[in-house]
Design a protein around this motif. Structure first.
Motif, PDB file in Angstrom:
ATOM      1  N   MET A 109      -4.497 -14.739  28.927  1.00 39.46           N
ATOM      2  CA  MET A 109      -4.923 -13.384  29.270  1.00 39.46           C
ATOM      3  C   MET A 109      -4.292 -12.930  30.584  1.00 39.46           C
ATOM      4  O   MET A 109      -3.810 -11.804  30.695  1.00 39.46           O
ATOM      5  CB  MET A 109      -6.457 -13.331  29.356  1.00 39.46           C
ATOM      6  CG  MET A 109      -6.998 -11.987  29.693  1.00 39.46           C
ATOM      7  SD  MET A 109      -6.627 -10.839  28.351  1.00 39.46           S
ATOM      8  CE  MET A 109      -7.306  -9.355  29.037  1.00 39.46           C
ATOM      9  N   GLN A 110      -4.271 -13.803  31.566  1.00 41.79           N
ATOM     10  CA  GLN A 110      -3.705 -13.455  32.863  1.00 41.79           C
ATOM     11  C   GLN A 110      -2.190 -13.245  32.774  1.00 41.79           C
ATOM     12  O   GLN A 110      -1.653 -12.315  33.367  1.00 41.79           O
ATOM     13  CB  GLN A 110      -4.018 -14.550  33.881  1.00 41.79           C
ATOM     14  CG  GLN A 110      -3.583 -14.212  35.287  1.00 41.79           C
ATOM     15  CD  GLN A 110      -3.988 -15.292  36.270  1.00 41.79           C
ATOM     16  OE1 GLN A 110      -4.014 -16.476  35.934  1.00 41.79           O
ATOM     17  NE2 GLN A 110      -4.300 -14.890  37.489  1.00 41.79           N
ATOM     18  N   GLY A 111      -1.505 -14.097  32.036  1.00 38.07           N
ATOM     19  CA  GLY A 111      -0.045 -14.017  31.964  1.00 38.07           C
ATOM     20  C   GLY A 111       0.481 -12.928  31.064  1.00 38.07           C
ATOM     21  O   GLY A 111       1.431 -12.225  31.405  1.00 38.07           O
ATOM     22  N   SER A 112      -0.141 -12.754  29.887  1.00 38.94           N
ATOM     23  CA  SER A 112       0.391 -11.798  28.921  1.00 38.94           C
ATOM     24  C   SER A 112      -0.442 -10.533  28.799  1.00 38.94           C
ATOM     25  O   SER A 112      -0.102  -9.648  28.024  1.00 38.94           O
ATOM     26  CB  SER A 112       0.505 -12.454  27.542  1.00 38.94           C
ATOM     27  OG  SER A 112      -0.788 -12.653  26.996  1.00 38.94           O
ATOM     28  N   SER A 113      -1.536 -10.473  29.507  1.00 39.74           N
ATOM     29  CA  SER A 113      -2.453  -9.320  29.492  1.00 39.74           C
ATOM     30  C   SER A 113      -3.165  -9.138  28.156  1.00 39.74           C
ATOM     31  O   SER A 113      -3.647  -8.048  27.866  1.00 39.74           O
ATOM     32  CB  SER A 113      -1.710  -8.031  29.869  1.00 39.74           C
ATOM     33  OG  SER A 113      -1.131  -8.165  31.141  1.00 39.74           O
ATOM     34  N   ALA A 114      -3.201 -10.158  27.337  1.00 42.64           N
ATOM     35  CA  ALA A 114      -3.901 -10.083  26.045  1.00 42.64           C
ATOM     36  C   ALA A 114      -4.163 -11.507  25.561  1.00 42.64           C
ATOM     37  O   ALA A 114      -3.504 -12.444  25.996  1.00 42.64           O
ATOM     38  CB  ALA A 114      -3.074  -9.328  25.019  1.00 42.64           C
ATOM     39  N   THR A 115      -5.112 -11.640  24.656  1.00 44.86           N
ATOM     40  CA  THR A 115      -5.358 -12.956  24.053  1.00 44.86           C
ATOM     41  C   THR A 115      -4.789 -13.005  22.643  1.00 44.86           C
ATOM     42  O   THR A 115      -5.269 -13.744  21.797  1.00 44.86           O
ATOM     43  CB  THR A 115      -6.866 -13.280  24.034  1.00 44.86           C
ATOM     44  OG1 THR A 115      -7.557 -12.223  23.388  1.00 44.86           O
ATOM     45  CG2 THR A 115      -7.397 -13.489  25.430  1.00 44.86           C
ATOM     46  N   LYS A 116      -3.748 -12.242  22.412  1.00 48.56           N
ATOM     47  CA  LYS A 116      -3.085 -12.201  21.106  1.00 48.56           C
ATOM     48  C   LYS A 116      -2.238 -13.464  20.934  1.00 48.56           C
ATOM     49  O   LYS A 116      -1.475 -13.837  21.821  1.00 48.56           O
ATOM     50  CB  LYS A 116      -2.202 -10.955  21.026  1.00 48.56           C
ATOM     51  CG  LYS A 116      -1.459 -10.818  19.732  1.00 48.56           C
ATOM     52  CD  LYS A 116      -0.579  -9.582  19.750  1.00 48.56           C
ATOM     53  CE  LYS A 116       0.269  -9.560  18.497  1.00 48.56           C
ATOM     54  NZ  LYS A 116       1.314  -8.552  18.571  1.00 48.56           N
ATOM     55  N   VAL A 117      -2.401 -14.100  19.796  1.00 53.78           N
ATOM     56  CA  VAL A 117      -1.614 -15.295  19.478  1.00 53.78           C
ATOM     57  C   VAL A 117      -0.839 -15.046  18.192  1.00 53.78           C
ATOM     58  O   VAL A 117      -1.239 -14.192  17.406  1.00 53.78           O
ATOM     59  CB  VAL A 117      -2.517 -16.548  19.320  1.00 53.78           C
ATOM     60  CG1 VAL A 117      -3.117 -16.934  20.643  1.00 53.78           C
ATOM     61  CG2 VAL A 117      -3.578 -16.361  18.268  1.00 53.78           C
ATOM     62  N   PRO A 118       0.250 -15.748  17.974  1.00 62.31           N
ATOM     63  CA  PRO A 118       0.875 -16.708  18.851  1.00 62.31           C
ATOM     64  C   PRO A 118       1.569 -16.029  20.025  1.00 62.31           C
ATOM     65  O   PRO A 118       1.995 -14.877  19.934  1.00 62.31           O
ATOM     66  CB  PRO A 118       1.899 -17.392  17.950  1.00 62.31           C
ATOM     67  CG  PRO A 118       2.283 -16.347  16.963  1.00 62.31           C
ATOM     68  CD  PRO A 118       1.015 -15.559  16.729  1.00 62.31           C
ATOM     69  N   ASP A 128      -4.238 -24.701  22.746  1.00 61.46           N
ATOM     70  CA  ASP A 128      -5.306 -24.055  21.983  1.00 61.46           C
ATOM     71  C   ASP A 128      -5.942 -22.948  22.820  1.00 61.46           C
ATOM     72  O   ASP A 128      -6.597 -23.226  23.820  1.00 61.46           O
ATOM     73  CB  ASP A 128      -6.351 -25.082  21.577  1.00 61.46           C
ATOM     74  CG  ASP A 128      -7.477 -24.497  20.748  1.00 61.46           C
ATOM     75  OD1 ASP A 128      -7.386 -23.323  20.345  1.00 61.46           O
ATOM     76  OD2 ASP A 128      -8.449 -25.229  20.492  1.00 61.46           O
ATOM     77  N   ALA A 129      -5.745 -21.710  22.417  1.00 60.99           N
ATOM     78  CA  ALA A 129      -6.310 -20.567  23.139  1.00 60.99           C
ATOM     79  C   ALA A 129      -7.616 -20.100  22.501  1.00 60.99           C
ATOM     80  O   ALA A 129      -8.214 -19.139  22.961  1.00 60.99           O
ATOM     81  CB  ALA A 129      -5.299 -19.422  23.172  1.00 60.99           C
ATOM     82  N   GLN A 130      -8.046 -20.775  21.465  1.00 58.26           N
ATOM     83  CA  GLN A 130      -9.281 -20.386  20.787  1.00 58.26           C
ATOM     84  C   GLN A 130     -10.475 -21.141  21.357  1.00 58.26           C
ATOM     85  O   GLN A 130     -11.494 -20.543  21.674  1.00 58.26           O
ATOM     86  CB  GLN A 130      -9.163 -20.644  19.290  1.00 58.26           C
ATOM     87  CG  GLN A 130     -10.368 -20.182  18.497  1.00 58.26           C
ATOM     88  CD  GLN A 130     -10.149 -20.308  16.999  1.00 58.26           C
ATOM     89  OE1 GLN A 130      -9.260 -21.031  16.550  1.00 58.26           O
ATOM     90  NE2 GLN A 130     -10.956 -19.609  16.235  1.00 58.26           N
TER      91      GLN A 130
END
Length: 132
Positions: free
Chosen positions: A90-99, A78-80
């Motif tokens: 955020m650190q790994g993908s440089s964004a909080t975009k899901v999925p 759960d990233a929400q």
């Protein structure tokens, strides 16, 4: 004006979220049946995958339905509501975009797949089901 718009969309999410989750539950498909040995191999491969998601995101629901259809026990994070998961995303993908699918390769390299269509294609190709 901004607070009114935010309140409108928050209310919309509060009303539609449970409806979307109910629809997901009611329209669940039966997963593919594999030989026990093959399913064990799939289960082992899925240990290197993690799906960062929001519970009521329609694109996340699409990916979860495909995971269920392919009988994939991929960990859902759960990233929400979970700050640690959101920070890792955020650190790994440089964004909080899901999925977003975190893939840990055998050599330890980590890849991040964003976009529900890309994730679904990846899962279908990796786990042997032809793309419809």
């Amino acid at each position: 004006m901004k607070p009114i718009i935010r309140a409108f969309f928050k209310t919309l999410r509060l009303v539609l979220g449970p409806v979307m989750l109910l629809k997901e539950r009611l329209t669940q498909t039966k997963g593919v049946q594999r030989e026990p040995a093959a399913q064990t191999m799939v289960n082992l491969e899925c240990q290197n995958l993690a799906l960062y998601q929001f519970s009521t995101c329609p694109f996340c629901i699409k990916v979860r339905q495909e995971m269920r259809r392919l009988s994939l026990p991929i960990e859902k994070r759960d990233a929400q509501h979970n700050t640690a998961n959101r920070d890792e995303l955020m650190q790994g993908s440089s964004a909080t975009k899901v999925p977003c699918l975190k893939i840990t390769e055998a050599n330890g390299e980590i890849r991040w797949l964003q976009d529900s269509n890309t994730i679904v294609v990846y899962l279908r190709e990796r786990f042997g089901t032809a793309v419809a």
